[in-house]
Design an enzyme around this catalytic site. Structure first.
Site, PDB file in Angstrom:
ATOM      1  CG  ASN A  10      62.939   2.322  21.341  1.00 23.64           C
ATOM      2  OD1 ASN A  10      62.593   3.094  22.239  1.00 23.64           O
ATOM      3  ND2 ASN A  10      64.117   2.379  20.755  1.00 23.64           N
ATOM      4  CE  LYS A  17      64.192   3.683  15.808  1.00 22.03           C
ATOM      5  NZ  LYS A  17      65.559   3.648  16.356  1.00 22.03           N
ATOM      6  NE  ARG A  89      66.185   2.389  24.457  1.00 27.69           N
ATOM      7  CZ  ARG A  89      66.316   3.664  24.160  1.00 27.69           C
ATOM      8  NH1 ARG A  89      65.449   4.247  23.371  1.00 27.69           N
ATOM      9  NH2 ARG A  89      67.303   4.363  24.655  1.00 27.69           N
ATOM     10  CG  HIS A 178      74.178   3.619  24.522  1.00 24.77           C
ATOM     11  ND1 HIS A 178      75.102   4.647  24.420  1.00 24.77           N
ATOM     12  CD2 HIS A 178      73.165   3.960  23.710  1.00 24.77           C
ATOM     13  CE1 HIS A 178      74.662   5.553  23.567  1.00 24.77           C
ATOM     14  NE2 HIS A 178      73.481   5.166  23.122  1.00 24.77           N
ATOM     15  N   GLY A 210      73.922   9.162  19.551  1.00 24.51           N
ATOM     16  CA  GLY A 210      74.309   9.250  20.956  1.00 24.51           C
ATOM     17  C   GLY A 210      75.523   8.352  21.106  1.00 24.51           C
ATOM     18  NE  ARG A 239      71.923  13.477  24.425  1.00 29.57           N
ATOM     19  CZ  ARG A 239      71.693  12.213  24.062  1.00 29.57           C
ATOM     20  NH1 ARG A 239      72.692  11.370  23.838  1.00 29.57           N
ATOM     21  NH2 ARG A 239      70.457  11.777  23.930  1.00 29.57           N
ATOM     22  CG  ASP A 281      74.821  11.813   9.062  1.00 30.44           C
ATOM     23  OD1 ASP A 281      73.767  11.177   9.131  1.00 30.44           O
ATOM     24  OD2 ASP A 281      75.867  11.357   8.561  1.00 30.44           O
ATOM     25  CB  CYS A 282      79.498  10.585  11.903  1.00 28.54           C
ATOM     26  SG  CYS A 282      81.234  10.322  12.046  1.00 28.54           S
ATOM     27  N   GLY A 329      76.574   2.916  14.828  1.00 29.69           N
ATOM     28  CA  GLY A 329      76.698   3.340  13.426  1.00 29.69           C
ATOM     29  C   GLY A 329      78.083   3.861  13.065  1.00 29.69           C
ATOM     30  CD  GLU A 332      77.545  -1.645  14.271  1.00 27.52           C
ATOM     31  OE1 GLU A 332      76.900  -1.825  13.220  1.00 27.52           O
ATOM     32  OE2 GLU A 332      77.006  -1.646  15.392  1.00 27.52           O
ATOM     33  CD  GLU A 384      70.815  -0.524  21.438  1.00 27.81           C
ATOM     34  OE1 GLU A 384      70.934  -0.059  20.278  1.00 27.81           O
ATOM     35  OE2 GLU A 384      70.686   0.183  22.432  1.00 27.81           O
TER      36      GLU A 384
HETATM   37  P1  ADP Z   1      71.517   6.024  16.773  1.00 29.57           P
HETATM   38  O1  ADP Z   1      72.244   6.541  17.985  1.00 29.57           O
HETATM   39  O2  ADP Z   1      70.510   6.984  16.236  1.00 29.57           O
HETATM   40  O3  ADP Z   1      71.034   4.583  16.901  1.00 29.57           O
HETATM   41  P2  ADP Z   1      73.343   4.884  14.804  1.00 29.57           P
HETATM   42  O4  ADP Z   1      73.988   3.857  15.678  1.00 29.57           O
HETATM   43  O5  ADP Z   1      72.455   4.429  13.719  1.00 29.57           O
HETATM   44  O6  ADP Z   1      72.637   6.025  15.650  1.00 29.57           O
HETATM   45  O7  ADP Z   1      74.525   5.764  14.161  1.00 29.57           O
HETATM   46  C1  ADP Z   1      74.265   6.892  13.394  1.00 29.57           C
HETATM   47  C2  ADP Z   1      75.606   7.567  13.077  1.00 29.57           C
HETATM   48  O8  ADP Z   1      76.436   6.647  12.353  1.00 29.57           O
HETATM   49  C3  ADP Z   1      75.449   8.803  12.187  1.00 29.57           C
HETATM   50  O9  ADP Z   1      76.255   9.867  12.706  1.00 29.57           O
HETATM   51  C4  ADP Z   1      75.990   8.323  10.851  1.00 29.57           C
HETATM   52  O10 ADP Z   1      76.546   9.368  10.107  1.00 29.57           O
HETATM   53  C5  ADP Z   1      77.066   7.354  11.316  1.00 29.57           C
HETATM   54  N1  ADP Z   1      77.491   6.480  10.204  1.00 29.57           N
HETATM   55  C6  ADP Z   1      76.784   5.537   9.553  1.00 29.57           C
HETATM   56  N2  ADP Z   1      77.519   5.020   8.524  1.00 29.57           N
HETATM   57  C7  ADP Z   1      78.715   5.668   8.536  1.00 29.57           C
HETATM   58  C8  ADP Z   1      79.892   5.611   7.750  1.00 29.57           C
HETATM   59  N3  ADP Z   1      80.000   4.781   6.722  1.00 29.57           N
HETATM   60  N4  ADP Z   1      80.931   6.427   8.067  1.00 29.57           N
HETATM   61  C9  ADP Z   1      80.816   7.287   9.096  1.00 29.57           C
HETATM   62  N5  ADP Z   1      79.735   7.394   9.886  1.00 29.57           N
HETATM   63  C10 ADP Z   1      78.702   6.601   9.624  1.00 29.57           C
END
Ligand code: ADP
Length: 398
Positions: A10, A17, A89, A178, A210, A239, A281-282, A329, A332, A384
């Site tokens: 990727n 990656k 990818r 995606h 994203g 975004r 970061d969520c 992320g 899940e 993916e």
């Molecule tokens: P990318 O789009 O870079 O592939 P990911 O699918 O890895 O991203 O998701 C990253 C996001 O998931 C980040 O915002 C991270 O904070 C969030 N995340 C991961 N674990 C948790 C969690 N336990 N609770 C809330 N958010 C989470």
């Protein structure tokens, strides 16, 4: 069944990656991440057997240098001769590709043709592809497009309400992204629920840094929230998602900003980061919202509200709802976001099972609704890389 391994690549403009997968078991034997490519301090980090190793790339800090270093690392672990094919990818296949394809000169020309639709990504993919062709001589290469799955969207879903000649002249339409994740997750959801995917009307929310959402019916994408670019749709890490396009002229006139500055602001400084002023970061946003930070609380509420609104509209595109799926992320792992989104959707007859919702995290799939719900809500981890490996093995005849 094959003993051959698949290398999945990727490539971004400054990163690469990679992962070496066993296509049968899905096991990742080795992974790598090259960063700061085309800068003097470029490097690549390898992960093998749980151990990390960083290698300096300053002597050849480009994509070719990174692939050469990867080849050396594979040799060191006797993995080089076990690689049977390489899967790449690719962000945009435009309207040219609705499936993954084995690479030949015509396909390379096709990816070049799609550069206007992914000006940062497709050129980087081509660099990675050429490096792979010259360093892994004789191995088949397969390209897997982010846009391919969405090529089944009907015309009324992908056409913007602007003069039609702009579509005809420039291919200006909605393409989505995606797609590889949606293809994997829709198959996995059907498998997990023990149903034929042709009998399922699904709305799948892929929520990572994203984020997008897709309506899937009969196993096909019927609509998706990302458009010409990944900027459209949901609120994301950095975004804005949907916004009045008149924001461009407003900011040009009132803030003296250029088109490039506004585009960068909407892509890189908006979303959770922009609203909260804290982070994209969520996890951080959830923690700070719990601590009472006003910006984080507002960012979280907007993210959740806009997602719930989009789920409503995607049930129209899917023709109803049998399964709502959370992946990525955030999807899940964040029980908080899932619970609060479902809080908006009680009118659809969705009732959360609190205990199941708390359990569905860290890669655990699970149904998170009660038995009396009108549709199931399910958490399905995406993969993916494995989807790319499967396509690569199949098209390479392995
Ligand atoms: P990318 O789009 O870079 O592939 P990911 O699918 O890895 O991203 O998701 C990253 C996001 O998931 C980040 O915002 C991270 O904070 C969030 N995340 C991961 N674990 C948790 C969690 N336990 N609770 C809330 N958010 C989470």
């Amino acid at each position: 069944m094959t003993q051959k391994l698949i290398l999945v690549l990727n490539c971004g403009s400054s990163s690469l990656k990679g992962a070496v997968l066993d296509n049968d078991s899905g096991e990742v034997l080795l992974s790598c991440l090259a960063e700061k490519l085309n800068l003097p301090d470029a490097y690549i980090t390898f992960k093998f057997n749980g151990e990390k190793r960083k290698v300096d790339l300053s002597a050849k800090p480009d994509h070719t240098g990174a692939v050469e270093a990867l080849m050396e690392e594979l040799k060191a672990h006797d993995l080089d001769s076990r690689i049977g094919a390489i899967g790449h990818r690719v962000v945009s296949g435009g309207e040219l590709y609705s499936e993954s394809i084995l690479v030949d000169d015509e396909v390379i020309a096709g990816i070049e043709k799609c550069i206007p639709l992914a000006p940062l990504h497709n050129p980087a993919h081509l660099l990675g592809l050429r490096a792979a062709q010259s360093i892994f001589k004789g191995l088949p290469n397969v390209v897997v497009f982010d846009t391919a799955f969405h090529q089944t969207m009907p015309e009324h879903a992908y056409t913007y309400a602007i003069p039609h000649e702009l579509y005809e002249k420039y291919g200006l339409r909605r393409y989505g992204a995606h797609g590889t994740s949606y293809r994997y997750v829709s198959d996995e959801t059907a498998r997990f629920l023990g149903k034929d995917k042709k009998d399922l009307r699904m709305v799948i929310a892929h929520l990572g840094n994203g984020a997008s959402i897709t309506a899937v019916a009969n196993g096909e994408s019927r609509d998706t929230s990302m458009g010409l670019t990944p900027l459209e749709g949901l609120v994301m890490g950095t975004r804005s998602g949907d916004i009045d396009p008149a924001v461009f002229s407003f900011l040009a006139e009132n803030a003296n900003m250029t088109i490039a500055q506004i585009t960068e602001m909407l892509n890189k400084k908006s979303g959770l980061l922009g609203i909260s002023g804290l982070s994209n970061d969520c996890r951080t946003i959830e923690e700070e919202a719990a601590n009472g930070h006003a910006g984080a609380k507002l960012a979280l509420e907007i993210f959740i509200y806009r997602l719930a609104k989009y789920i409503g509209s995607m049930t129209v595109a899917a023709g109803g709802l049998d399964a709502l799926v959370f992946t990525g992320g955030i999807g899940e792992n964040s029980d908080i976001i899932r619970e609060r989104v479902l809080g908006y959707l009680g009118f659809l007859g969705l009732h959360i099972d609190q205990e199941a919702n708390l359990k569905a995290r860290f890669g655990n799939a699970g149904v998170i609704t009660t038995a009396d719900s009108k549709a199931v809500v399910v958490v399905i981890p995406t993969n993916e890389e494995l989807m790319i490996a499967h396509d690569t093995a199949r098209l390479s005849g392995l």
